[in-house]
Write a protein that holds these residues in place. Structure first.
Motif, short mmCIF file in Angstrom:
data_model
loop_
_atom_site.label_atom_id
_atom_site.label_comp_id
_atom_site.label_asym_id
_atom_site.label_seq_id
_atom_site.Cartn_x
_atom_site.Cartn_y
_atom_site.Cartn_z
N THR A 70 0.80 -1.22 0.00
CA THR A 70 0.00 0.00 0.00
C THR A 70 0.84 1.28 0.00
O THR A 70 0.28 2.37 0.02
N THR A 71 2.16 1.16 -0.03
CA THR A 71 3.02 2.34 -0.03
C THR A 71 4.04 2.24 -1.16
O THR A 71 4.23 1.18 -1.74
N GLY A 72 4.70 3.35 -1.45
CA GLY A 72 5.73 3.36 -2.50
C GLY A 72 5.17 3.82 -3.82
O GLY A 72 4.05 3.46 -4.19
N ASP A 73 5.94 4.61 -4.52
CA ASP A 73 5.47 5.18 -5.79
C ASP A 73 5.22 4.14 -6.87
O ASP A 73 4.32 4.29 -7.69
N THR A 74 6.03 3.08 -6.90
CA THR A 74 5.90 2.12 -7.99
C THR A 74 5.06 0.90 -7.63
O THR A 74 4.66 0.16 -8.52
N THR A 75 4.79 0.66 -6.35
CA THR A 75 4.12 -0.57 -5.96
C THR A 75 2.77 -0.40 -5.28
O THR A 75 2.04 -1.37 -5.16
N ARG A 76 2.41 0.81 -4.85
CA ARG A 76 1.11 0.97 -4.20
C ARG A 76 0.00 0.81 -5.25
O ARG A 76 0.25 0.91 -6.46
N PRO A 77 -1.24 0.56 -4.82
CA PRO A 77 -2.33 0.42 -5.79
C PRO A 77 -2.42 1.64 -6.70
O PRO A 77 -2.25 2.78 -6.26
N LYS A 78 -2.66 1.36 -8.00
CA LYS A 78 -2.73 2.44 -8.99
C LYS A 78 -3.99 2.29 -9.83
O LYS A 78 -4.38 1.18 -10.16
N VAL A 79 -4.60 3.43 -10.16
CA VAL A 79 -5.77 3.44 -11.02
C VAL A 79 -5.44 4.25 -12.26
O VAL A 79 -4.91 5.35 -12.18
N LEU A 134 -7.49 -0.95 -12.21
CA LEU A 134 -6.96 -0.83 -10.86
C LEU A 134 -5.94 -1.94 -10.68
O LEU A 134 -6.29 -3.13 -10.78
N VAL A 135 -4.68 -1.58 -10.45
CA VAL A 135 -3.60 -2.56 -10.33
C VAL A 135 -3.19 -2.66 -8.87
O VAL A 135 -2.82 -1.66 -8.24
N THR A 143 -14.79 -5.78 -3.89
CA THR A 143 -15.71 -4.66 -3.77
C THR A 143 -14.89 -3.39 -3.97
O THR A 143 -13.95 -3.14 -3.21
N VAL A 144 -15.20 -2.64 -5.01
CA VAL A 144 -14.50 -1.39 -5.29
C VAL A 144 -15.50 -0.25 -5.15
O VAL A 144 -16.58 -0.29 -5.73
N LEU A 145 -15.10 0.75 -4.35
CA LEU A 145 -15.92 1.95 -4.19
C LEU A 145 -15.15 3.15 -4.72
O LEU A 145 -13.96 3.31 -4.42
N VAL A 146 -15.81 3.96 -5.52
CA VAL A 146 -15.23 5.19 -6.05
C VAL A 146 -16.07 6.33 -5.50
O VAL A 146 -17.27 6.41 -5.78
N ASN A 147 -15.44 7.16 -4.67
CA ASN A 147 -16.16 8.22 -3.95
C ASN A 147 -17.36 7.65 -3.21
O ASN A 147 -18.43 8.24 -3.18
N GLY A 148 -17.19 6.44 -2.65
CA GLY A 148 -18.23 5.81 -1.85
C GLY A 148 -19.31 5.08 -2.63
O GLY A 148 -20.22 4.52 -2.05
N VAL A 149 -19.21 5.08 -3.96
CA VAL A 149 -20.21 4.43 -4.82
C VAL A 149 -19.60 3.17 -5.44
O VAL A 149 -18.48 3.21 -5.95
N ALA A 150 -20.35 2.07 -5.41
CA ALA A 150 -19.85 0.80 -5.97
C ALA A 150 -19.52 0.94 -7.45
O ALA A 150 -20.25 1.58 -8.21
N THR A 164 -11.49 2.80 -2.95
CA THR A 164 -11.20 1.77 -1.95
C THR A 164 -11.52 0.42 -2.55
O THR A 164 -12.39 0.29 -3.41
N VAL A 165 -10.78 -0.59 -2.09
CA VAL A 165 -11.01 -1.95 -2.58
C VAL A 165 -10.98 -2.91 -1.40
O VAL A 165 -10.20 -2.74 -0.47
N ALA A 166 -11.86 -3.90 -1.46
CA ALA A 166 -11.89 -4.95 -0.45
C ALA A 166 -11.99 -6.28 -1.19
O ALA A 166 -12.53 -6.36 -2.30
N TYR A 167 -11.44 -7.32 -0.57
CA TYR A 167 -11.48 -8.65 -1.16
C TYR A 167 -12.02 -9.62 -0.13
O TYR A 167 -11.64 -9.58 1.04
#
Length: 100
Positions: A9-18, A23-24, A47-54, A84-87
């Motif tokens: 979840t941290t670092g410029d090259t490895t944190r989640p990117k959209v 979404l990687v 489950t992916v939420l964008v600005n709180g919307v699925a 946000t993403v949940a699995y």
């Protein structure tokens, strides 16, 4: 391998990117990332939420060597939106279609 992969979840090259509708997610370990398309997790496990919307996941791609899981979203994400993403593992046991 009994150590589950950890989402980075941290670092410029490895944190989640959209980027647009992609979404990687990068992981620390490939032990349970199976690139066989028959074993990829279902989009519904995320489950992916964008600005709180699925925002539905329409496709999942696993790149074991790159240690990534790419989710294709039904709607592109624009700059400044919160994501946000949940699995949820779909079963309690060890199965072929889960990120363990």
């Amino acid at each position: 391998d009994t150590t589950p992969p950890q989402l980075i979840t941290t670092g410029d090259t490895t944190r989640p990117k959209v980027s647009g509708d992609q979404l990687v997610l990068s992981f620390s370990d490939t032990g349970n990332l199976d690139a066989d398309q028959a074993h990829k997790p279902a989009g519904g496990a995320f489950t992916v939420l964008v600005n709180g919307v699925a925002n539905a996941v329409t496709h999942v791609s696993v790149e074991a060597q790159a240690k990534t899981v790419t989710l294709t979203l039904s709607t592109a994400v624009t700059h400044g939106q919160s994501v946000t993403v949940a699995y949820a593992d779909p079963t309690t046991g060890n199965d072929a279609n889960a990120i363990q």
